[in-house]
Design a protein around this motif. Structure first.
Motif, PDB file in Angstrom:
ATOM      1  N   ILE A  52       0.825  -0.899   0.011  1.00 27.16           N
ATOM      2  CA  ILE A  52       0.003  -0.230   0.062  1.00 27.16           C
ATOM      3  C   ILE A  52       0.873   1.217   0.092  1.00 27.16           C
ATOM      4  O   ILE A  52       0.711   2.147  -0.733  1.00 27.16           O
ATOM      5  CB  ILE A  52      -1.208  -0.148   1.269  1.00 27.16           C
ATOM      6  CG1 ILE A  52      -1.813  -1.031   1.135  1.00 27.16           C
ATOM      7  CG2 ILE A  52      -1.824   1.286   1.369  1.00 27.16           C
ATOM      8  CD1 ILE A  52      -2.648  -1.267  -0.208  1.00 27.16           C
ATOM      9  N   LYS A  53       1.828   1.206   0.898  1.00 25.83           N
ATOM     10  CA  LYS A  53       2.869   2.460   0.894  1.00 25.83           C
ATOM     11  C   LYS A  53       3.482   2.616  -0.438  1.00 25.83           C
ATOM     12  O   LYS A  53       3.421   3.832  -0.990  1.00 25.83           O
ATOM     13  CB  LYS A  53       3.857   2.091   2.001  1.00 25.83           C
ATOM     14  CG  LYS A  53       3.134   2.392   3.403  1.00 25.83           C
ATOM     15  CD  LYS A  53       4.020   2.320   4.580  1.00 25.83           C
ATOM     16  CE  LYS A  53       3.395   2.572   5.823  1.00 25.83           C
ATOM     17  NZ  LYS A  53       4.486   2.167   6.947  1.00 25.83           N
ATOM     18  N   SER A  54       3.898   1.703  -0.993  1.00 21.25           N
ATOM     19  CA  SER A  54       4.645   1.508  -2.293  1.00 21.25           C
ATOM     20  C   SER A  54       3.627   2.174  -3.492  1.00 21.25           C
ATOM     21  O   SER A  54       4.111   3.198  -4.114  1.00 21.25           O
ATOM     22  CB  SER A  54       4.793   0.228  -2.759  1.00 21.25           C
ATOM     23  OG  SER A  54       5.750   0.284  -4.071  1.00 21.25           O
ATOM     24  N   TYR A  55       2.469   1.891  -3.396  1.00 19.85           N
ATOM     25  CA  TYR A  55       1.333   2.127  -4.317  1.00 19.85           C
ATOM     26  C   TYR A  55       1.016   3.810  -3.981  1.00 19.85           C
ATOM     27  O   TYR A  55       1.151   4.519  -5.164  1.00 19.85           O
ATOM     28  CB  TYR A  55       0.232   1.389  -4.185  1.00 19.85           C
ATOM     29  CG  TYR A  55      -1.152   1.849  -4.797  1.00 19.85           C
ATOM     30  CD1 TYR A  55      -1.141   1.654  -6.256  1.00 19.85           C
ATOM     31  CD2 TYR A  55      -2.042   2.506  -4.198  1.00 19.85           C
ATOM     32  CE1 TYR A  55      -2.269   2.436  -7.097  1.00 19.85           C
ATOM     33  CE2 TYR A  55      -3.354   2.931  -4.937  1.00 19.85           C
ATOM     34  CZ  TYR A  55      -3.352   2.953  -6.256  1.00 19.85           C
ATOM     35  OH  TYR A  55      -4.336   3.371  -6.883  1.00 19.85           O
ATOM     36  N   LEU A  56       0.981   4.036  -2.891  1.00 16.38           N
ATOM     37  CA  LEU A  56       0.533   5.488  -2.713  1.00 16.38           C
ATOM     38  C   LEU A  56       1.863   6.466  -2.883  1.00 16.38           C
ATOM     39  O   LEU A  56       1.699   7.668  -3.246  1.00 16.38           O
ATOM     40  CB  LEU A  56       0.366   5.704  -1.165  1.00 16.38           C
ATOM     41  CG  LEU A  56      -1.067   4.943  -0.534  1.00 16.38           C
ATOM     42  CD1 LEU A  56      -1.205   5.166   0.991  1.00 16.38           C
ATOM     43  CD2 LEU A  56      -2.125   5.258  -1.320  1.00 16.38           C
ATOM     44  N   MET A  57       3.229   5.965  -3.002  1.00 21.48           N
ATOM     45  CA  MET A  57       3.998   6.529  -3.417  1.00 21.48           C
ATOM     46  C   MET A  57       4.219   6.625  -4.905  1.00 21.48           C
ATOM     47  O   MET A  57       5.391   7.077  -5.578  1.00 21.48           O
ATOM     48  CB  MET A  57       5.357   6.273  -2.594  1.00 21.48           C
ATOM     49  CG  MET A  57       5.419   6.586  -1.053  1.00 21.48           C
ATOM     50  SD  MET A  57       6.946   6.264  -0.322  1.00 21.48           S
ATOM     51  CE  MET A  57       7.621   4.546  -0.896  1.00 21.48           C
ATOM     52  N   GLY A  58       3.474   5.962  -5.720  1.00 24.41           N
ATOM     53  CA  GLY A  58       3.611   5.843  -7.040  1.00 24.41           C
ATOM     54  C   GLY A  58       4.557   4.777  -7.616  1.00 24.41           C
ATOM     55  O   GLY A  58       5.003   4.931  -8.858  1.00 24.41           O
ATOM     56  N   LYS A  59       4.992   3.993  -6.857  1.00 28.76           N
ATOM     57  CA  LYS A  59       6.094   3.021  -7.099  1.00 28.76           C
ATOM     58  C   LYS A  59       5.347   1.784  -7.636  1.00 28.76           C
ATOM     59  O   LYS A  59       3.951   1.149  -7.255  1.00 28.76           O
ATOM     60  CB  LYS A  59       6.902   2.373  -6.296  1.00 28.76           C
ATOM     61  CG  LYS A  59       7.747   3.748  -5.645  1.00 28.76           C
ATOM     62  CD  LYS A  59       8.645   3.199  -4.413  1.00 28.76           C
ATOM     63  CE  LYS A  59       9.453   4.204  -4.031  1.00 28.76           C
ATOM     64  NZ  LYS A  59      10.294   3.785  -2.835  1.00 28.76           N
ATOM     65  N   ASP A  60       5.812   0.898  -8.565  1.00 25.60           N
ATOM     66  CA  ASP A  60       5.154  -0.300  -9.179  1.00 25.60           C
ATOM     67  C   ASP A  60       6.022  -1.493  -8.880  1.00 25.60           C
ATOM     68  O   ASP A  60       6.117  -2.237  -9.487  1.00 25.60           O
ATOM     69  CB  ASP A  60       4.992   0.036 -10.526  1.00 25.60           C
ATOM     70  CG  ASP A  60       4.090  -1.068 -11.351  1.00 25.60           C
ATOM     71  OD1 ASP A  60       3.302  -1.726 -10.561  1.00 25.60           O
ATOM     72  OD2 ASP A  60       4.209  -1.357 -12.509  1.00 25.60           O
ATOM     73  N   ASP A  61       6.596  -1.660  -7.538  1.00 29.84           N
ATOM     74  CA  ASP A  61       7.486  -2.792  -7.262  1.00 29.84           C
ATOM     75  C   ASP A  61       6.777  -3.848  -6.469  1.00 29.84           C
ATOM     76  O   ASP A  61       7.275  -5.023  -6.408  1.00 29.84           O
ATOM     77  CB  ASP A  61       8.767  -2.205  -6.313  1.00 29.84           C
ATOM     78  CG  ASP A  61       8.110  -1.527  -4.903  1.00 29.84           C
ATOM     79  OD1 ASP A  61       6.982  -1.232  -4.722  1.00 29.84           O
ATOM     80  OD2 ASP A  61       9.205  -1.056  -4.250  1.00 29.84           O
ATOM     81  N   SER A  62       5.406  -3.828  -6.294  1.00 28.13           N
ATOM     82  CA  SER A  62       4.755  -4.702  -5.467  1.00 28.13           C
ATOM     83  C   SER A  62       4.327  -5.810  -6.523  1.00 28.13           C
ATOM     84  O   SER A  62       4.064  -6.992  -6.012  1.00 28.13           O
ATOM     85  CB  SER A  62       3.339  -4.195  -5.302  1.00 28.13           C
ATOM     86  OG  SER A  62       3.374  -2.956  -4.172  1.00 28.13           O
TER      87      SER A  62
END
Length: 155
Positions: free
Chosen positions: A8-18
Motif C-alpha cells: 500500500i505504501k509503495s502504491y501510494l508513493m507511485g511505485k510499481d514494485d509490488s
C-alpha cells in the motif's frame, strides 16, 4: 497483528514494485502469476481506506464477540500472531483470502477490490470488520481444529 502494508505504501508513493510479491503467484493453485496493475486514479480512495482499515485492524473486535469467544477461547492471543498483508493488484474476485507462504498463513486484503463495492469511508467499515472476522475465523479454525493428517496416512 503483524500487518505488512508495504504494498500500500509503495502504491501510494507511485511505485510499481509490488508486482513481484509472492502473493501474485499463490492466488491460483496452478502457481500461475496473476497481477492486475492498480490504476493510479484510486490513490486517494485507497489512502482513506488504508487509514480506516489499519485502525480497524489495530483495534479489532469480531462481530458476535460472545459467540466468537465461545468457539475460539484463545482468539485474543491468536490475533497477536496473525499475519495480514494489505495489497493492491489482486484480480477480481480476490478481495480477501488466506494464503500460506513459507509455512505461515497470511490474511490478504486487496484494498482496490474493496473500492469496487462502490462505498467509501465509514460505509466500508462494517464490511471490513465482517471480512476481518471471517478471515480470522479461518486462522482460528486452523489452529483450534487442525486436520488430523495421520488418520488419512494410515488408510
Amino acid at each position: 497483528m503483524n500487518i505488512d502494508d508495504s504494498m500500500i505504501k509503495s502504491y501510494l508513493m507511485g511505485k510499481d514494485d509490488s508486482k513481484y510479491h509472492w502473493l501474485f503467484s499463490s492466488i491460483l493453485d496452478s502457481g500461475e502469476y496473476i497481477f492486475e496493475s492498480p490504476n493510479s486514479e484510486y490513490r486517494e480512495n485507497v489512502r482513506e481506506l488504508y487509514i480506516r482499515m489499519y485502525e480497524a485492524l489495530m483495534d479489532f473486535t469480531p462481530y458476535n464477540v460472545e459467540l466468537f469467544s465461545t468457539l475460539f477461547h484463545s482468539w485474543k492471543d491468536l490475533i497477536n500472531d496473525v499475519n495480514i498483508i494489505l495489497s493492491v493488484g489482486c484480480p477480481a474476485p480476490y478481495d480477501a483470502m488466506v494464503r500460506e507462504h513459507d509455512g505461515r498463513e497470511y490474511i490478504i486484503f486487496d484494498l482496490i477490490r474493496f473500492l469496487s463495492y462502490g462505498k467509501t469511508g465509514d460505509d466500508l467499515l462494517p464490511m471490513i470488520i465482517r471480512l476481518i472476522t471471517h478471515e480470522i475465523t479461518h486462522i482460528c479454525i486452523h489452529v483450534d481444529y487442525p486436520v488430523a493428517t495421520d488418520t488419512y496416512e494410515k488408510n
